[in-house]
Design a protein around this motif. Structure first.
Motif, PDB file in Angstrom:
ATOM      1  N   PRO A   1     -11.294  21.111   0.228  1.00  0.00           N
ATOM      2  CA  PRO A   1      -9.972  20.505   0.004  1.00  0.00           C
ATOM      3  C   PRO A   1     -10.069  18.973   0.051  1.00  0.00           C
ATOM      4  N   TYR A   2      -9.335  18.316  -0.837  1.00  0.00           N
ATOM      5  CA  TYR A   2      -9.327  16.849  -0.844  1.00  0.00           C
ATOM      6  C   TYR A   2      -8.730  16.304   0.446  1.00  0.00           C
ATOM      7  N   ARG A   3      -9.212  15.137   0.800  1.00  0.00           N
ATOM      8  CA  ARG A   3      -8.517  14.361   1.834  1.00  0.00           C
ATOM      9  C   ARG A   3      -7.595  13.411   1.067  1.00  0.00           C
ATOM     10  N   PHE A   4      -6.298  13.713   1.051  1.00  0.00           N
ATOM     11  CA  PHE A   4      -5.367  12.927   0.242  1.00  0.00           C
ATOM     12  C   PHE A   4      -5.072  11.592   0.921  1.00  0.00           C
ATOM     13  N   ARG A   5      -4.908  10.594   0.075  1.00  0.00           N
ATOM     14  CA  ARG A   5      -4.606   9.245   0.573  1.00  0.00           C
ATOM     15  C   ARG A   5      -3.218   9.211   1.212  1.00  0.00           C
ATOM     16  N   ARG A   6      -3.139   8.738   2.419  1.00  0.00           N
ATOM     17  CA  ARG A   6      -1.826   8.515   3.017  1.00  0.00           C
ATOM     18  C   ARG A   6      -1.963   7.561   4.199  1.00  0.00           C
TER      19      ARG A   6
ATOM     20  N   HIS B   1       0.826  -1.208   0.000  1.00  0.00           N
ATOM     21  CA  HIS B   1       0.000   0.000   0.000  1.00  0.00           C
ATOM     22  C   HIS B   1       0.860   1.259   0.000  1.00  0.00           C
ATOM     23  N   ARG B   2       2.195   1.093   0.045  1.00  0.00           N
ATOM     24  CA  ARG B   2       3.050   2.280  -0.031  1.00  0.00           C
ATOM     25  C   ARG B   2       2.912   2.902  -1.420  1.00  0.00           C
ATOM     26  N   CYS B   3       2.905   4.217  -1.494  1.00  0.00           N
ATOM     27  CA  CYS B   3       2.767   4.891  -2.787  1.00  0.00           C
ATOM     28  C   CYS B   3       3.241   6.335  -2.637  1.00  0.00           C
ATOM     29  N   PRO B   4       4.003   6.842  -3.614  1.00  0.00           N
ATOM     30  CA  PRO B   4       4.439   8.244  -3.504  1.00  0.00           C
ATOM     31  C   PRO B   4       3.302   9.235  -3.742  1.00  0.00           C
ATOM     32  N   LEU B   5       2.228   8.777  -4.421  1.00  0.00           N
ATOM     33  CA  LEU B   5       1.122   9.695  -4.727  1.00  0.00           C
ATOM     34  C   LEU B   5       0.076   9.675  -3.611  1.00  0.00           C
ATOM     35  N   GLY B   6      -0.839  10.622  -3.698  1.00  0.00           N
ATOM     36  CA  GLY B   6      -1.870  10.697  -2.649  1.00  0.00           C
ATOM     37  C   GLY B   6      -3.257  10.898  -3.232  1.00  0.00           C
ATOM     38  N   CYS B   7      -3.557  10.258  -4.362  1.00  0.00           N
ATOM     39  CA  CYS B   7      -4.821  10.517  -5.069  1.00  0.00           C
ATOM     40  C   CYS B   7      -6.043  10.376  -4.153  1.00  0.00           C
ATOM     41  N   PRO B   8      -6.938  11.362  -4.190  1.00  0.00           N
ATOM     42  CA  PRO B   8      -8.083  11.359  -3.281  1.00  0.00           C
ATOM     43  C   PRO B   8      -9.185  10.368  -3.670  1.00  0.00           C
ATOM     44  N   TYR B   9      -9.008   9.667  -4.812  1.00  0.00           N
ATOM     45  CA  TYR B   9     -10.009   8.675  -5.235  1.00  0.00           C
ATOM     46  C   TYR B   9      -9.444   7.258  -5.172  1.00  0.00           C
ATOM     47  N   CYS B  10      -8.308   7.094  -4.507  1.00  0.00           N
ATOM     48  CA  CYS B  10      -7.653   5.779  -4.465  1.00  0.00           C
ATOM     49  C   CYS B  10      -8.634   4.714  -3.959  1.00  0.00           C
TER      50      CYS B  10
ATOM     51  N   ARG C   1      -4.260   0.763 -25.428  1.00  0.00           N
ATOM     52  CA  ARG C   1      -5.546   0.782 -24.722  1.00  0.00           C
ATOM     53  C   ARG C   1      -5.609   2.001 -23.808  1.00  0.00           C
ATOM     54  N   LEU C   2      -6.795   2.564 -23.698  1.00  0.00           N
ATOM     55  CA  LEU C   2      -7.029   3.673 -22.764  1.00  0.00           C
ATOM     56  C   LEU C   2      -8.237   3.309 -21.908  1.00  0.00           C
ATOM     57  N   GLU C   3      -8.080   3.448 -20.617  1.00  0.00           N
ATOM     58  CA  GLU C   3      -9.234   3.281 -19.727  1.00  0.00           C
ATOM     59  C   GLU C   3      -9.699   4.660 -19.289  1.00  0.00           C
ATOM     60  N   VAL C   4     -10.897   5.036 -19.721  1.00  0.00           N
ATOM     61  CA  VAL C   4     -11.511   6.268 -19.221  1.00  0.00           C
ATOM     62  C   VAL C   4     -12.449   5.802 -18.115  1.00  0.00           C
ATOM     63  N   ALA C   5     -11.960   5.914 -16.891  1.00  0.00           N
ATOM     64  CA  ALA C   5     -12.666   5.276 -15.772  1.00  0.00           C
ATOM     65  C   ALA C   5     -13.162   6.348 -14.805  1.00  0.00           C
ATOM     66  N   HIS C   6     -14.457   6.599 -14.812  1.00  0.00           N
ATOM     67  CA  HIS C   6     -15.004   7.532 -13.834  1.00  0.00           C
ATOM     68  C   HIS C   6     -14.773   6.974 -12.434  1.00  0.00           C
ATOM     69  N   VAL C   7     -14.578   7.863 -11.485  1.00  0.00           N
ATOM     70  CA  VAL C   7     -14.323   7.443 -10.102  1.00  0.00           C
ATOM     71  C   VAL C   7     -15.405   6.461  -9.653  1.00  0.00           C
ATOM     72  N   GLN C   8     -14.964   5.378  -9.055  1.00  0.00           N
ATOM     73  CA  GLN C   8     -15.884   4.442  -8.397  1.00  0.00           C
ATOM     74  C   GLN C   8     -15.788   4.756  -6.901  1.00  0.00           C
ATOM     75  N   TYR C   9     -16.927   4.883  -6.262  1.00  0.00           N
ATOM     76  CA  TYR C   9     -16.898   5.423  -4.896  1.00  0.00           C
ATOM     77  C   TYR C   9     -16.695   4.332  -3.849  1.00  0.00           C
ATOM     78  N   HIS C  10     -15.405   3.956  -3.738  1.00  0.00           N
ATOM     79  CA  HIS C  10     -14.927   3.031  -2.719  1.00  0.00           C
ATOM     80  C   HIS C  10     -13.698   3.698  -2.087  1.00  0.00           C
ATOM     81  N   GLY C  11     -13.209   3.138  -1.018  1.00  0.00           N
ATOM     82  CA  GLY C  11     -11.953   3.601  -0.423  1.00  0.00           C
ATOM     83  C   GLY C  11     -11.947   5.096  -0.165  1.00  0.00           C
ATOM     84  N   TRP C  12     -10.880   5.769  -0.640  1.00  0.00           N
ATOM     85  CA  TRP C  12     -10.683   7.195  -0.358  1.00  0.00           C
ATOM     86  C   TRP C  12     -11.669   8.075  -1.117  1.00  0.00           C
ATOM     87  N   ALA C  13     -12.301   7.519  -2.157  1.00  0.00           N
ATOM     88  CA  ALA C  13     -13.252   8.329  -2.930  1.00  0.00           C
ATOM     89  C   ALA C  13     -14.516   8.629  -2.122  1.00  0.00           C
TER      90      ALA C  13
END
Ligand code: SF4
Ligand code: FES
Length: 362
Positions: free
Chosen positions: A354-359, A16-25, A177-189
């Motif tokens: 403000p987003y709640r960033f994943r961390r 689960h370590r990750c340098p990013l903090g996407c708010p929809y993780c 291939r391209l995935e255009v994936a709208h946020v799915q509301y699980h986890g941090w989303a």
């Protein structure tokens, strides 16, 4: 188990370590720490067990899988097990040397996430300065190296206007291939839903652009389109149906039917440290509870889509109704459908907070 089902794929959340903090993780709010992660040998056994069960591919995912020092070893173990290997990465740290090592280890495919087109805005969402540039550089290296490339773009209110340019970028980078994936509301989303939800009008406009591009680029770029359930009339077959196609193994070894299953109360999730993958797949409570159609309430019971969408998403049903076995409220036949739609409309109309960033520990 009443049917002779076999998983198609294994989603290996290596860390689960990750340098990013996407708010929809899609990772859980309660992230697994490094000292709880499975070791190399255990993953090696899991890959072999997955292949023996019939799985054909493994998604080496996270968090950020490159955060594992043994990522080349793990890739090689999955390759030797006979699995098609897909690295799902932010691409931070994916330089030429790393890519050569992974390719030699048997890597088949790379999926790189992008956050948008404007570098400053994309980096702000990812909570990582310089990420946007690094991703484009890495994508070029992947294509130059002859590896298959998928670009994954998670779409939300802050970048929905970028959809046409995202399609152009995927083409320009040489992705297959391209995935255009709208946020799915699980986890941090979920805690960030009010800041992420687009309006229905913006979603409909973007959907038309994607569908037009799909036709225009047929034979050049495959575009997968994952729509937001909140604006749907019928649900998706989440994970291809509960316990039907995919096994998720978390960094600490819990085997789950989907990445959000640990949010469901009252389940004991078995761990690959204690039980074989085939035993868990075939007999565990977690995998069998919502498999098939016998568990379904009305109106799913007897519905002609019961074996198409398998009742939709259990985690979404729980998040909205408090009942994991309820009809997915994404379905217009659910008594909770109107409530879900109203939530989306209210979220889309709300001002950005403000987003709640994943961390970890956040
Ligand atoms: Fe799917 Fe159930 Fe809705 Fe039928 S009633 S479409 S099975 S969610
Ligand atoms: Fe768990 Fe859909 S995310 S069933």
């Amino acid at each position: 188990m009443t049917e002779n089902l076999r998983p198609i794929g294994l989603l290996a959340e290596l860390t689960h370590r990750c340098p990013l903090g996407c708010p929809y993780c899609s990772n859980p709010l309660d992230l697994v720490r490094a000292n709880q992660e499975l070791d190399t040998k255990t993953w090696e056994r899991v890959f072999n067990e997955a292949a023996d069960l019939g799985a054909m591919h493994v998604h080496l995912s996270g968090g950020e899988p490159l955060a594992r020092k043994d990522i080349a070893e793990l890739t090689n173990a999955a390759h030797l097990a006979g699995l098609y290997t897909n690295l799902i990465t932010s691409a931070i740290g994916l330089n030429a040397q790393r890519l050569t090592e992974l390719r030699s280890a048997g890597l088949d495919h790379v999926q790189i996430s992008i956050q948008g087109i404007d570098a400053a805005r994309a980096d702000a969402v990812a909570h990582y300065k310089g990420g946007s540039r690094a991703k484009r550089d890495a994508a070029k290296l992947v294509v130059e190296d002859g590896l298959a490339l998928t670009i994954n773009a998670v779409i939300h209110r802050g970048n929905i206007a970028d959809v046409p340019a995202i399609i152009d970028l995927a083409e320009e980078l040489g992705a297959g291939r391209l995935e255009v994936a709208h946020v799915q509301y699980h986890g941090w989303a979920i805690p960030n839903r009010a800041s992420l939800m687009p309006s229905r009008e913006d979603f409909m406009a973007a959907a038309k652009i994607v569908e037009d591009a799909r036709k225009r680029l047929e034979g050049t770029l495959v575009i997968d389109h994952v729509i937001p359930d909140y604006y749907a009339e019928r649900p998706k077959a989440c994970m291809g149906g509960w316990g039907r196609q995919v096994i998720v193994v978390t960094p600490d070894g819990r085997a789950l039917p989907c990445h959000a299953a640990a949010t469901l109360p009252g389940f004991a999730f078995d761990n690959v440290r204690d039980r074989s993958l085939s035993d868990i797949w075939e007999k565990s409570e977690a995998f069998t509870k919502f498999r098939g159609t016998a568990w379904m309430p009305k109106p799913c019971q007897g519905c002609d889509r019961a074996e198409i969408d398998w009742g939709g998403c259990r985690c979404q049903a729980f998040a909205i109704t408090g009942e994991a076995a309820a009809t997915d409220p994404a379905c217009a036949l659910s008594p909770d459908h109107a409530k879900m739609r109203e939530m989306a409309i209210a979220d889309a109309a709300s001002t950005n907070t403000p987003y709640r960033f994943r961390r970890i520990g956040g």
